[in-house]
Design a protein around this motif. Structure first.
Motif, mmCIF file in Angstrom:
data_model
loop_
_atom_site.group_PDB
_atom_site.id
_atom_site.type_symbol
_atom_site.label_atom_id
_atom_site.label_comp_id
_atom_site.label_asym_id
_atom_site.label_seq_id
_atom_site.Cartn_x
_atom_site.Cartn_y
_atom_site.Cartn_z
ATOM 1 N N ALA A 69 1.401 8.908 -6.605
ATOM 2 C CA ALA A 69 1.621 7.940 -5.759
ATOM 3 C C ALA A 69 1.403 6.657 -6.124
ATOM 4 C CB ALA A 69 1.047 8.365 -4.185
ATOM 5 N N ALA A 70 0.650 6.361 -6.613
ATOM 6 C CA ALA A 70 0.098 4.748 -7.721
ATOM 7 C C ALA A 70 1.047 4.595 -8.445
ATOM 8 C CB ALA A 70 -1.880 5.071 -7.817
ATOM 9 N N GLY A 116 4.909 -2.315 -6.384
ATOM 10 C CA GLY A 116 4.156 -2.546 -6.110
ATOM 11 C C GLY A 116 2.283 -2.855 -5.990
ATOM 12 N N LEU A 117 2.232 -1.840 -7.043
ATOM 13 C CA LEU A 117 0.867 -1.265 -7.326
ATOM 14 C C LEU A 117 1.192 -2.941 -8.125
ATOM 15 C CD1 LEU A 117 -1.565 0.813 -6.994
ATOM 16 C CD2 LEU A 117 -1.466 1.135 -9.101
ATOM 17 N N ALA A 118 -0.762 -2.988 -7.696
ATOM 18 C CA ALA A 118 -0.846 -4.391 -8.651
ATOM 19 C C ALA A 118 -1.799 -4.173 -10.451
ATOM 20 C CB ALA A 118 -2.943 -4.877 -8.456
ATOM 21 N N THR A 177 0.589 -1.505 -0.311
ATOM 22 C CA THR A 177 0.151 -0.463 -0.233
ATOM 23 C C THR A 177 0.530 1.219 0.257
ATOM 24 O OG1 THR A 177 -0.533 -0.371 2.293
ATOM 25 C CG2 THR A 177 -2.103 -0.967 0.759
ATOM 26 N N ASP A 178 2.195 1.151 -1.181
ATOM 27 C CA ASP A 178 2.553 2.117 -1.041
ATOM 28 C C ASP A 178 2.558 3.505 -1.136
ATOM 29 O OD1 ASP A 178 4.692 0.994 -0.370
ATOM 30 O OD2 ASP A 178 5.903 0.384 -1.578
ATOM 31 N N TRP A 179 1.016 3.538 -2.049
ATOM 32 C CA TRP A 179 0.600 4.829 -2.880
ATOM 33 C C TRP A 179 -0.621 5.289 -2.243
ATOM 34 C CZ3 TRP A 179 -4.837 5.173 -2.042
ATOM 35 C CH2 TRP A 179 -5.757 4.271 -1.583
ATOM 36 N N CYS A 180 -0.606 4.700 -0.539
ATOM 37 C CA CYS A 180 -1.711 6.007 0.324
ATOM 38 C C CYS A 180 -0.876 6.304 1.949
ATOM 39 C CB CYS A 180 -2.587 4.652 0.810
ATOM 40 S SG CYS A 180 -2.165 3.242 1.897
ATOM 41 N N GLY A 181 0.551 5.784 1.962
ATOM 42 C CA GLY A 181 1.623 6.007 2.332
ATOM 43 C C GLY A 181 1.127 5.851 4.096
ATOM 44 N N GLU A 182 0.896 6.654 4.980
ATOM 45 C CA GLU A 182 0.951 5.977 5.963
ATOM 46 C C GLU A 182 -0.177 6.161 6.416
ATOM 47 O OE1 GLU A 182 3.049 5.755 8.506
ATOM 48 O OE2 GLU A 182 4.805 5.240 7.115
ATOM 49 N N ALA A 183 -1.237 6.680 5.365
ATOM 50 C CA ALA A 183 -3.052 6.291 6.023
ATOM 51 C C ALA A 183 -3.411 5.446 5.960
ATOM 52 C CB ALA A 183 -3.561 7.512 5.236
ATOM 53 N N ALA A 184 -4.136 5.386 6.745
ATOM 54 C CA ALA A 184 -5.286 3.461 6.903
ATOM 55 C C ALA A 184 -6.102 3.715 5.317
ATOM 56 C CB ALA A 184 -5.984 3.608 7.747
ATOM 57 N N ASP A 236 -11.493 -3.194 -8.504
ATOM 58 C CA ASP A 236 -10.466 -3.258 -7.339
ATOM 59 C C ASP A 236 -11.379 -2.487 -6.332
ATOM 60 O OD1 ASP A 236 -9.018 -3.374 -5.357
ATOM 61 O OD2 ASP A 236 -7.022 -4.227 -6.755
ATOM 62 N N ASP A 237 -10.954 -2.054 -4.834
ATOM 63 C CA ASP A 237 -11.374 -1.049 -3.850
ATOM 64 C C ASP A 237 -9.989 -0.078 -3.758
ATOM 65 O OD1 ASP A 237 -10.065 -2.692 -2.562
ATOM 66 O OD2 ASP A 237 -11.859 -2.975 -1.665
ATOM 67 N N ARG A 238 -8.680 0.046 -4.868
ATOM 68 C CA ARG A 238 -7.762 0.723 -4.219
ATOM 69 C C ARG A 238 -6.780 1.325 -5.815
ATOM 70 N NH1 ARG A 238 -6.290 -4.599 -1.733
ATOM 71 N NH2 ARG A 238 -6.873 -4.098 0.350
ATOM 72 N N PRO A 239 -5.854 1.947 -6.131
ATOM 73 C CA PRO A 239 -5.484 2.346 -7.553
ATOM 74 C C PRO A 239 -4.948 0.733 -8.200
ATOM 75 C CG PRO A 239 -5.256 3.651 -5.345
ATOM 76 C CD PRO A 239 -5.836 2.764 -5.099
#
Length: 288
Positions: free
Chosen positions: A264-265, A270-272, A3-10, A158-161
């Motif tokens: 960021a994505a 590691g982005l899918a 989840t590198d694209w979202c940094g430290e955020a949940a 998906d529910d992520r980029p």
């Protein structure tokens, strides 16, 4: 799970607003231009709802992305620029709000290019695209890449980029979902039929907060789609404000413009990467 694209955020929240104005109704037939009540219902969005939403975003100090059809930007000079001046992103939302699935590829390309010409003439930088009604074709992502845009926000894989391969190179997909669209909650017109249920803003707020909690658990992208002619109405605007206040109070949620999430994505190794091709549909099994 990377989840590198979202940094430290949940979870990351992208507040997006489709500034459609009259276009989705005119796309159903130009005869509706003669329906004064219907046209005033749609004009409420840019004339009343949009300024209210921009003030709300200023008050809460959160960024947003506004998907604007080229027709709207052309017929309301200065609208797109006024959004950018407030620190937000303006993105491509077709020219006519006709869905790509209703057009030939030549028509889709011409509509796509015409929008870019409008924004270029107004000095507006365009980085991303969203298909009208989220009805992309299998060719649409290739157009996004061909014209040098970074991301699309029309698909639901998906529910992520995720990375989306096309014949013109790879783009980032910022996925959407009907549960995060205010159209499904609030849209109503007797003609043309665009929806028939007007939900309570209290119910909508509860649903969006619950979805955000789930996305915080799974580190997802909360890509909200709202429309100024719907969520700009008073009670709904207050519900939107309460949602943003809830997200801010969580302490682990980041708000961002779509272009910033897409950048960021794109930089996340590691982005899918999801395949992008039509399924085989045997005509003997699935008749037209």
């Amino acid at each position: 799970m990377n989840t590198d694209w979202c940094g430290e955020a949940a979870a990351v929240v992208t507040l997006t607003f489709d500034v459609d104005a009259e276009t989705p109704i005119l796309a159903r037939g130009r005869r509706y231009a003669g329906h004064a009540s219907t046209m005033s219902h749609q004009a409420y969005g840019p004339d009343v709802g949009l300024p209210r939403i921009l003030d709300l975003l200023d008050d809460l100090d959160v960024p947003a992305t506004f998907f604007v059809p080229g027709w709207v930007a052309e017929h309301r000079p200065g609208l797109a620029g006024s959004i950018v001046e407030r620190g937000h992103e303006v993105a491509h939302h077709s020219y006519s709000h006709r869905p790509p699935t209703s057009m030939t590829f030549r028509e889709e390309r011409d509509d796509f290019a015409r929008t870019l010409e409008v924004f270029s003439g107004q000095g507006i930088e365009i980085t991303g695209y969203r298909a009208a009604l989220w009805e992309a074709t299998w060719r649409t992502a290739g157009l996004v890449a061909e014209y040098g845009l970074l991301y699309d926000s029309s698909l639901m894989g998906d529910d992520r980029p995720y990375r989306l391969p096309t014949e013109h190179g790879e783009i980032v997909e910022l996925p959407v979902h009907w549960s995060l669209d205010d159209w499904e909650q609030y849209a109503y017109l007797p003609e043309p039929h665009v929806g028939s249920v007007i939900e309570s803003p209290t119910k909508v707020l509860e649903m969006w907060c619950a979805e955000l909690d789930g996305m915080r658990h799974y580190r997802s992208l909360f890509n909200l789609c709202a429309h100024p002619f719907l969520s700009g109405r008073p009670g709904r605007a207050l519900a939107l404000r309460r949602f943003v206040e809830y997200a801010l109070a969580c302490g682990d949620v980041r708000f961002a413009r779509c272009r910033d999430v897409a950048r960021a994505a794109a930089a996340d190794p590691g982005l899918a990467r999801r395949p992008h091709r039509a399924p085989e549909a045997d005509p003997e099994i699935y008749p037209r």
